[in-house]
Design a protein around this motif. Structure first.
Motif, PDB file in Angstrom:
ATOM      1  N   ILE A 167     -13.042 -34.483 -24.726  1.00 26.85           N
ATOM      2  CA  ILE A 167     -11.748 -35.113 -24.962  1.00 26.85           C
ATOM      3  C   ILE A 167     -10.716 -34.378 -24.114  1.00 26.85           C
ATOM      4  CG2 ILE A 167     -11.152 -33.623 -26.922  1.00 26.85           C
ATOM      5  CD1 ILE A 167      -9.896 -36.032 -28.280  1.00 26.85           C
ATOM      6  N   SER A 168      -9.668 -35.067 -23.686  1.00 26.01           N
ATOM      7  CA  SER A 168      -8.640 -34.466 -22.834  1.00 26.01           C
ATOM      8  C   SER A 168      -7.256 -34.768 -23.378  1.00 26.01           C
ATOM      9  CB  SER A 168      -8.751 -34.995 -21.397  1.00 26.01           C
ATOM     10  OG  SER A 168     -10.007 -34.690 -20.839  1.00 26.01           O
ATOM     11  N   ASN A 169      -6.302 -33.932 -22.963  1.00 18.31           N
ATOM     12  CA  ASN A 169      -4.908 -34.145 -23.375  1.00 18.31           C
ATOM     13  C   ASN A 169      -3.993 -33.520 -22.328  1.00 18.31           C
ATOM     14  OD1 ASN A 169      -2.789 -35.012 -24.976  1.00 18.31           O
ATOM     15  ND2 ASN A 169      -2.770 -33.168 -26.235  1.00 18.31           N
ATOM     16  N   SER A 170      -2.830 -34.122 -22.132  1.00 19.40           N
ATOM     17  CA  SER A 170      -1.808 -33.583 -21.233  1.00 19.40           C
ATOM     18  C   SER A 170      -0.509 -33.432 -21.996  1.00 19.40           C
ATOM     19  CB  SER A 170      -1.598 -34.504 -20.021  1.00 19.40           C
ATOM     20  OG  SER A 170      -2.775 -34.587 -19.238  1.00 19.40           O
ATOM     21  N   LEU A 171       0.193 -32.320 -21.742  1.00 22.11           N
ATOM     22  CA  LEU A 171       1.453 -32.040 -22.425  1.00 22.11           C
ATOM     23  C   LEU A 171       2.527 -31.664 -21.416  1.00 22.11           C
ATOM     24  CD1 LEU A 171       0.123 -29.692 -25.272  1.00 22.11           C
ATOM     25  CD2 LEU A 171       0.760 -32.099 -25.527  1.00 22.11           C
ATOM     26  N   PHE A 172       3.742 -32.161 -21.644  1.00 22.43           N
ATOM     27  CA  PHE A 172       4.890 -31.718 -20.850  1.00 22.43           C
ATOM     28  C   PHE A 172       5.565 -30.572 -21.592  1.00 22.43           C
ATOM     29  CE2 PHE A 172       9.476 -31.815 -19.982  1.00 22.43           C
ATOM     30  CZ  PHE A 172       9.447 -31.609 -18.605  1.00 22.43           C
ATOM     31  N   VAL A 173       5.864 -29.500 -20.883  1.00 24.67           N
ATOM     32  CA  VAL A 173       6.461 -28.322 -21.514  1.00 24.67           C
ATOM     33  C   VAL A 173       7.976 -28.470 -21.538  1.00 24.67           C
ATOM     34  CG1 VAL A 173       6.668 -25.814 -21.469  1.00 24.67           C
ATOM     35  CG2 VAL A 173       4.535 -26.901 -20.730  1.00 24.67           C
ATOM     36  N   GLY A 174       8.488 -28.913 -22.677  1.00 23.71           N
ATOM     37  CA  GLY A 174       9.931 -28.996 -22.886  1.00 23.71           C
ATOM     38  C   GLY A 174      10.450 -27.757 -23.566  1.00 23.71           C
ATOM     39  N   ASP A 180      12.118 -18.978 -24.923  1.00 28.15           N
ATOM     40  CA  ASP A 180      13.474 -18.689 -24.470  1.00 28.15           C
ATOM     41  C   ASP A 180      13.995 -19.710 -23.468  1.00 28.15           C
ATOM     42  OD1 ASP A 180      11.791 -18.132 -22.413  1.00 28.15           O
ATOM     43  OD2 ASP A 180      12.527 -16.106 -22.009  1.00 28.15           O
ATOM     44  N   GLY A 181      13.356 -20.890 -23.408  1.00 31.58           N
ATOM     45  CA  GLY A 181      13.776 -21.879 -22.427  1.00 31.58           C
ATOM     46  C   GLY A 181      13.207 -21.627 -21.042  1.00 31.58           C
ATOM     47  N   ARG A 182      12.308 -20.632 -20.923  1.00 27.97           N
ATOM     48  CA  ARG A 182      11.723 -20.332 -19.610  1.00 27.97           C
ATOM     49  C   ARG A 182      10.200 -20.362 -19.625  1.00 27.97           C
ATOM     50  NH1 ARG A 182      12.454 -15.360 -17.300  1.00 27.97           N
ATOM     51  NH2 ARG A 182      12.320 -14.410 -19.371  1.00 27.97           N
ATOM     52  N   VAL A 183       9.598 -19.665 -20.576  1.00 30.52           N
ATOM     53  CA  VAL A 183       8.149 -19.529 -20.610  1.00 30.52           C
ATOM     54  C   VAL A 183       7.604 -20.122 -21.907  1.00 30.52           C
ATOM     55  CG1 VAL A 183       8.247 -17.223 -21.654  1.00 30.52           C
ATOM     56  CG2 VAL A 183       6.223 -17.912 -20.352  1.00 30.52           C
ATOM     57  N   ALA A 184       6.447 -20.784 -21.810  1.00 27.40           N
ATOM     58  CA  ALA A 184       5.866 -21.436 -22.980  1.00 27.40           C
ATOM     59  C   ALA A 184       5.420 -20.404 -24.009  1.00 27.40           C
ATOM     60  CB  ALA A 184       4.678 -22.299 -22.567  1.00 27.40           C
ATOM     61  N   SER A 185       5.573 -20.752 -25.263  1.00 28.19           N
ATOM     62  CA  SER A 185       5.113 -19.923 -26.370  1.00 28.19           C
ATOM     63  C   SER A 185       3.593 -19.911 -26.405  1.00 28.19           C
ATOM     64  CB  SER A 185       5.670 -20.476 -27.686  1.00 28.19           C
ATOM     65  OG  SER A 185       4.876 -20.103 -28.786  1.00 28.19           O
ATOM     66  N   ALA A 186       3.005 -18.715 -26.421  1.00 27.60           N
ATOM     67  CA  ALA A 186       1.555 -18.608 -26.519  1.00 27.60           C
ATOM     68  C   ALA A 186       1.070 -19.217 -27.828  1.00 27.60           C
ATOM     69  CB  ALA A 186       1.124 -17.145 -26.429  1.00 27.60           C
ATOM     70  N   ILE A 231       2.905 -20.274 -18.280  1.00 26.39           N
ATOM     71  CA  ILE A 231       3.305 -21.679 -18.275  1.00 26.39           C
ATOM     72  C   ILE A 231       4.813 -21.725 -18.424  1.00 26.39           C
ATOM     73  CG2 ILE A 231       3.086 -23.909 -19.434  1.00 26.39           C
ATOM     74  CD1 ILE A 231       0.373 -22.964 -20.480  1.00 26.39           C
ATOM     75  N   ARG A 232       5.488 -22.420 -17.517  1.00 21.45           N
ATOM     76  CA  ARG A 232       6.945 -22.410 -17.503  1.00 21.45           C
ATOM     77  C   ARG A 232       7.520 -23.752 -17.955  1.00 21.45           C
ATOM     78  NH1 ARG A 232       5.211 -19.224 -13.229  1.00 21.45           N
ATOM     79  NH2 ARG A 232       6.266 -17.212 -12.995  1.00 21.45           N
ATOM     80  N   LEU A 233       8.778 -23.722 -18.309  1.00 21.57           N
ATOM     81  CA  LEU A 233       9.509 -24.940 -18.660  1.00 21.57           C
ATOM     82  C   LEU A 233       9.382 -25.958 -17.531  1.00 21.57           C
ATOM     83  CD1 LEU A 233      11.585 -26.296 -20.631  1.00 21.57           C
ATOM     84  CD2 LEU A 233      13.375 -25.340 -19.160  1.00 21.57           C
ATOM     85  N   GLY A 234       9.033 -27.201 -17.878  1.00 21.11           N
ATOM     86  CA  GLY A 234       8.892 -28.252 -16.878  1.00 21.11           C
ATOM     87  C   GLY A 234       7.494 -28.431 -16.348  1.00 21.11           C
TER      88      GLY A 234
END
Length: 314
Positions: A167-174, A180-186, A231-234
């Protein structure tokens, strides 16, 4: 110089409706988020700066949480290297430890480059010394696995591509997925991975819709998660999950994660990990999985890999 007990950070989490499945059990992904966030807070206390999760060696779910439970998560720093810290985490319900985990956090600057840590931590008791020695063994084993780290940063081919159950999934990092608005939460990423793996485990068991007498699956272990790229914002996160092993009541799911930069078109490997799920009935008792026999060379190779991993000392 800090004592181990000076690094301890405790967080209190009450299990809410949105964190539970249809059986009223806490999602494994939410527990992973509790642990990752608590470990980050403990490591930041020592580093006196921003830290990111670099690896999780082994997460073991001994008991599950339920709706309304108060879960206390404790994290402590056992050892400080040049820019990394060995951290031990555990979750308890009352006096009962229900989850244990160990991992590594790295202090980073604004560009997510490693930064040297000035503080050191010393063990005071024999118990703390034993834990530090165990942490050093995990560290040595991890460094050996990461000997080819540069190649691991490259965009990873999908290792689940030829598996029958995937199974696959794609997510946009908002902003909501970041610290902090810069790096994705682990923790948010771990939750998304667990949700995908759990969905595949449910589908393999023929469970597509909820009913009061439905069986379910619960997360019981997570192994060898190494984070190679932030993983960064955007960014766009691409996750692929595939079934690699089925025992009597449990199944292993391989989950591979890449990050895509929509602006540059660049791609890099984030992590590859194994999640283990157990099938349970509505009362929470273990139940047998459907039979699975590897049919191709790739399926047999991944099956044997899971067997080797399951037989190693915990």
């Amino acid at each position: 110089m800090l004592r181990v007990r000076d690094t301890v950070t405790t967080t209190i989490n009450m299990v809410h409706y949105q964190q539970t499945n249809f059986m009223g059990r806490l999602h494994g992904g939410d527990m992973l988020k509790f642990l990752a966030d608590s470990g980050m807070l403990a490591s930041m206390r020592v580093a006196k700066g921003f830290t990111v999760l670099a690896s999780l060696d082994q997460v073991l779910f001994k008991k599950g949480g339920r709706l309304g439970d108060i879960i206390e998560v404790e994290a402590k720093v056992l050892y400080v290297g040049k820019s990394s810290m060995e951290v031990e985490m555990s979750a308890r319900r009352g006096e009962e430890i229900i989850v244990t985990a160990t991992g590594t956090y790295v202090k980073v600057d604004q560009e997510f480059r490693p930064v040297e840590i000035d503080e050191k931590v010393i063990p005071e008791t024999r118990e703390e010394q034993v834990k530090v020695e165990e942490a050093m063994k995990r560290r040595e084993a991890r460094l050996e696995k990461l000997a080819n780290r540069n190649s691991m940063r490259e965009c990873s081919a999908d290792p689940t591509n030829f598996l029958r159950y995937r199974i696959s999934n794609s997510l946009f990092v908002g902003p909501g997925m970041t610290y902090d608005g810069r790096v994705a939460s682990a923790g948010m990423l771990l939750k998304a991975m667990d949700d995908l793996g759990g969905t595949l485990a449910l589908r393999f068991n023929g469970i597509e819709n909820y009913s009061p007498d439905s069986d379910g699956v619960v997360t019981v272990a997570v192994s060898d998660i190494f984070f190679y790229s932030p993983i960064r914002l955007g960014d766009v996160v691409e996750m692929n999950a595939g079934l690699t092993y089925v025992g009597k009541t449990s199944a292993d799911i391989l989950i591979n994660v890449n990050r895509l930069d929509p602006k540059s078109g660049g791609c890099s490997h984030v992590t590859t990990a194994f999640f283990t799920y157990v099938r349970i009935d509505p009362q929470g008792n273990k139940k047998e999985m459907p039979e699975y026999v590897p049919a191709t060379e790739q399926e047999r190779e991944l099956w044997l890999n899971s067997l080797r991993r399951r037989q190693r000392p915990l």
